[in-house]
Design an enzyme around this catalytic site. Structure first.
Site, mmCIF file in Angstrom:
data_model
loop_
_atom_site.group_PDB
_atom_site.id
_atom_site.type_symbol
_atom_site.label_atom_id
_atom_site.label_comp_id
_atom_site.label_asym_id
_atom_site.label_seq_id
_atom_site.Cartn_x
_atom_site.Cartn_y
_atom_site.Cartn_z
ATOM 1 N N HIS A 114 -4.104 1.288 7.895
ATOM 2 C CA HIS A 114 -2.733 1.822 7.925
ATOM 3 C C HIS A 114 -2.601 3.006 6.954
ATOM 4 O O HIS A 114 -2.076 4.059 7.320
ATOM 5 C CB HIS A 114 -1.756 0.696 7.567
ATOM 6 N N GLU A 115 -3.109 2.826 5.727
ATOM 7 C CA GLU A 115 -2.965 3.886 4.716
ATOM 8 C C GLU A 115 -3.844 5.092 5.043
ATOM 9 O O GLU A 115 -3.450 6.237 4.807
ATOM 10 C CB GLU A 115 -3.289 3.352 3.316
ATOM 11 N N GLY A 167 0.830 -1.196 0.000
ATOM 12 C CA GLY A 167 0.000 0.000 0.000
ATOM 13 C C GLY A 167 0.864 1.244 0.000
ATOM 14 O O GLY A 167 2.004 1.211 0.463
ATOM 15 N N CYS A 217 6.140 -0.420 7.023
ATOM 16 C CA CYS A 217 5.746 0.749 6.235
ATOM 17 C C CYS A 217 6.896 1.167 5.329
ATOM 18 O O CYS A 217 8.044 1.162 5.768
ATOM 19 C CB CYS A 217 5.399 1.898 7.189
ATOM 20 N N LEU A 218 6.583 1.508 4.080
ATOM 21 C CA LEU A 218 7.639 1.929 3.150
ATOM 22 C C LEU A 218 8.349 3.195 3.644
ATOM 23 O O LEU A 218 9.473 3.460 3.250
ATOM 24 C CB LEU A 218 7.050 2.174 1.756
ATOM 25 N N HIS A 242 -2.084 7.387 7.315
ATOM 26 C CA HIS A 242 -1.144 8.274 6.622
ATOM 27 C C HIS A 242 -1.835 9.564 6.182
ATOM 28 O O HIS A 242 -1.268 10.648 6.292
ATOM 29 C CB HIS A 242 -0.559 7.591 5.380
ATOM 30 N N GLN A 247 2.810 9.889 1.528
ATOM 31 C CA GLN A 247 4.176 9.353 1.562
ATOM 32 C C GLN A 247 5.034 9.845 0.397
ATOM 33 O O GLN A 247 6.249 9.724 0.427
ATOM 34 C CB GLN A 247 4.142 7.814 1.534
#
Ligand code: NI
Length: 169
Positions: A134-135, A46, A92-93, A138, A51
C-alpha cells in the site's frame, strides 16, 4: 519534532511519482521523526512521504499492537512476491473513513535502507506485507481507491470533496 499535514484524496499532489532519497542525512532523519509522530498521532499503521507532500521514496510503518515497533523503509524495492494474492480491506490516512477491498500479494520480500542508511531485506507477510505494498503504491503516485471501480471511485471523490467543503466552513 512536528506534526505534518496529510494530503487528502483527491489532491492531485498524491499522484506525484517520488524520487529516490539521495542520502540518509540529518534532513532525512528529521523527516523520519516527524513522519512517525504524524503517523502515530493519526493512528495509522503506515505513512508514505508522498502523503505529506514530500516526493521522495521514504515510508514509515508500525503494524505492532503496542505501537512500539517503528520501521523505516528508504528507497524500497520488491525483490520477491508470492504467487498467491488475497483480497483485503484497506483504508488510508489520505482517504479518511473509506475502507474497501484490494488484492495484494500474500507475502513480499522488500529491500530497503533503514533509518541508519543500512541496506536490509524485510520478509513480510500478513498485515505488514499489505502495508508495504500500500505504501509503495503511494510512492508511485497511486492511492488504493484507484483499484476500485470508476463508479465507486467517483462516489468517494464526491464524498471527500463534500467533507472538505464542510471543513472549510
Ligand atoms: Ni495510504
Amino acid at each position: 519534532m512536528a506534526l505534518l499535514p496529510i494530503l487528502c484524496y483527491p489532491d492531485p499532489r498524491l499522484h506525484t511519482v517520488a524520487k529516490p532519497v539521495a542520502a540518509v542525512d540529518e534532513r532525512v532523519r528529521t523527516l523520519i521523526a516527524d513522519m512517525l509522530e504524524t503517523m502515530y498521532e493519526a493512528k495509522g499503521i503506515g505513512l508514505a512521504a508522498s502523503q505529506i507532500d514530500v516526493h521522495e521514496r521514504l515510508i514509515v510503518i508500525d503494524v505492532s499492537d503496542n505501537r512500539d515497533q517503528p520501521m523505516v523503509l528508504i528507497n524500497p524495492e520488491l525483490i520477491w512476491t508470492s504467487p498467491t494474492t488475497h483480497l483485503n480491506e484497506e483504508g488510508c490516512l489520505s482517504v479518511p473513513g473509506i475502507y474497501d477491498g484490494v488484492n495484494r500479494f500474500d507475502a513480499v520480500h522488500c529491500r530497503a535502507l533503514d533509518g541508519e542508511g543500512q541496506s536490509r531485506v524485510i520478509e513480510a507477510d500478513g498485515l505488514l506485507a499489505i502495508c508495504i505494498q500500500h505504501e509503495m503504491d503511494h510512492l508511485m503516485g497511486k492511492v488504493f481507491v484507484e483499484y476500485l471501480s470508476p463508479l465507486k471511485r467517483n462516489r468517494i471523490k464526491t464524498k471527500m470533496n463534500k467533507a472538505r467543503r464542510e471543513e472549510a466552513r
